[in-house]
Motif scaffolding. Sequence first.
Motif, short mmCIF file in Angstrom:
data_model
loop_
_atom_site.label_atom_id
_atom_site.label_comp_id
_atom_site.label_asym_id
_atom_site.label_seq_id
_atom_site.Cartn_x
_atom_site.Cartn_y
_atom_site.Cartn_z
N VAL A 47 0.89 -1.14 -0.04
CA VAL A 47 -0.16 -0.05 0.01
C VAL A 47 1.07 1.27 0.00
CG1 VAL A 47 -1.64 1.16 1.11
CG2 VAL A 47 -1.66 -1.20 1.38
N LEU A 51 -3.48 7.26 -2.52
CA LEU A 51 -4.41 6.36 -2.72
C LEU A 51 -5.52 6.89 -3.44
CD1 LEU A 51 -4.22 4.90 1.20
CD2 LEU A 51 -3.10 3.94 -1.15
N MET A 53 -9.53 5.63 -5.64
CA MET A 53 -10.54 4.74 -5.60
C MET A 53 -10.37 3.54 -6.69
SD MET A 53 -14.56 5.14 -5.63
CE MET A 53 -15.82 3.87 -5.31
N TYR A 67 -7.77 1.61 -4.68
CA TYR A 67 -8.33 0.62 -3.67
C TYR A 67 -8.99 -0.65 -4.31
CZ TYR A 67 -8.41 5.03 -0.53
OH TYR A 67 -8.25 5.88 -0.03
N GLU A 68 -9.40 -0.33 -5.68
CA GLU A 68 -9.73 -1.63 -6.23
C GLU A 68 -8.75 -2.79 -6.49
OE1 GLU A 68 -11.22 -0.69 -10.13
OE2 GLU A 68 -9.68 0.15 -10.88
N CYS A 100 -12.18 3.87 0.59
CA CYS A 100 -11.60 3.32 1.55
C CYS A 100 -12.19 2.87 2.52
CB CYS A 100 -10.80 4.84 2.01
SG CYS A 100 -9.62 4.25 3.45
N LEU A 103 -13.33 -0.56 1.52
CA LEU A 103 -12.08 -1.47 1.72
C LEU A 103 -11.74 -2.16 3.29
CD1 LEU A 103 -9.47 -3.09 0.55
CD2 LEU A 103 -8.19 -0.86 0.63
N SER A 104 -11.91 -0.88 4.13
CA SER A 104 -11.88 -1.13 5.63
C SER A 104 -12.75 -2.15 5.99
CB SER A 104 -11.83 0.22 6.30
OG SER A 104 -11.98 -0.05 7.72
N ILE A 131 -6.97 2.03 6.52
CA ILE A 131 -6.97 0.72 6.00
C ILE A 131 -5.94 -0.27 7.13
CG2 ILE A 131 -5.78 -0.96 4.54
CD1 ILE A 131 -6.15 1.68 2.32
#
Length: 393
Positions: A47, A51, A53, A67-68, A100, A103-104, A131
């Motif tokens: 990571v 960042l 999306m 993120y994807e 985000c 994802l979290s 994250i």
Amino acid sequence: MTDEALLNLISVVRTHKRGKALERFPGESVKNAHRAYNRGGVGIIPVRDSLFMRSNLMTRHCGATAYETLMHDFHRLIEDASIQSILFEIDSPGGEAGGCSELSDAIFEARGRKPIFAYISDYGASAAYWIASACDRIYASDSAIVGSIGVQIVAHCGISDNEIRVVASQSPNKNIDPGTEAGEKALQERADALAEIFIQKVARNRGISREIVLEKYGQGGVLVGEKARTQGLVDGISTFEKIISFLGEKTVKPEEITAAYIAEEYPDIARYFMTEGEKVTLARIAAEDQRKSRIRALGKGQVSDGFLSALIDRGVSVQDAAMQILEEAQKNPLRTISNAAQKEHDAQLAELNTPPVSESARTGDEKAILDRQLEAALHLSQKIDEFKIRGGK
């Protein structure tokens, strides 16, 4: 690309392109994963940098992360049987809010399937920390910069000299101008709403209250290394290789998963099962107390205390105890029942659609009447003390 655009891109790359954590040797690629790789059963997900999306020019060529991509690689490692644990290797100043939170949530909901750790080598700020907070544990280097929990919105005031903008009269809030008091207020409300989601998710992920996040987690600022640990933002100070070694050693066989292991590695799961176990234990105690009480009520005045104690100690069910008490009472009666009591006994049996038990039947074929007497005996257990003992009147 114009000269101005190129200079802006170079500036972004110089500012945000960050290196990876120091490793002894590279890992192996993971099939169908974008960036994740395998180090001895530890699936590592980088990571890094800003960042976004979704994948774009920055993520493809400038080292940023989407993120994807993280979502895809994370689920790939979760489903891969050769991966025993997962480590997010983080060095990022943060990025877009959009995506985000989702994802979290995916990381948080996968807890318990495999150990999921985060390691912050340099920067773990803003969205990058969001994250990290979703993992089981967070570790950082002693010089790592951690926190920046909050949201900021950057907006341009007014319009340029060469720009004409027409907004539908039905939608006056379509494009707010932050240069106005109303526009600034609207943006402030938006930033506060997004920040509240961020704070609430960090509190949930870390198992703490919202108030602790507000009080100890920097209030939007960052903490370095040991200070981040003492304030609770990370669980320990370490190096990347030590975490890899630790996770590699944590690979266990099914027969090695003991109660002590679960309590140490998965305290939430351990607490859940302890709570459920207490409920089961209490239910068993209550059921056992009820069994003993009903057996004593059935046999009181009918058979000896020693006979009842033997039934209880052998764990005999109430139904079986009722049958044995009837058999014993007929063989070795402790009392006789008065005429009035006998009539009441017969009346109760009639209500149960059970034929009355006559004196002759009582001395006849015991097996033939046991089934008929069982339900009546259970029903009449509360009436037993009303009968006259030994001789009647």
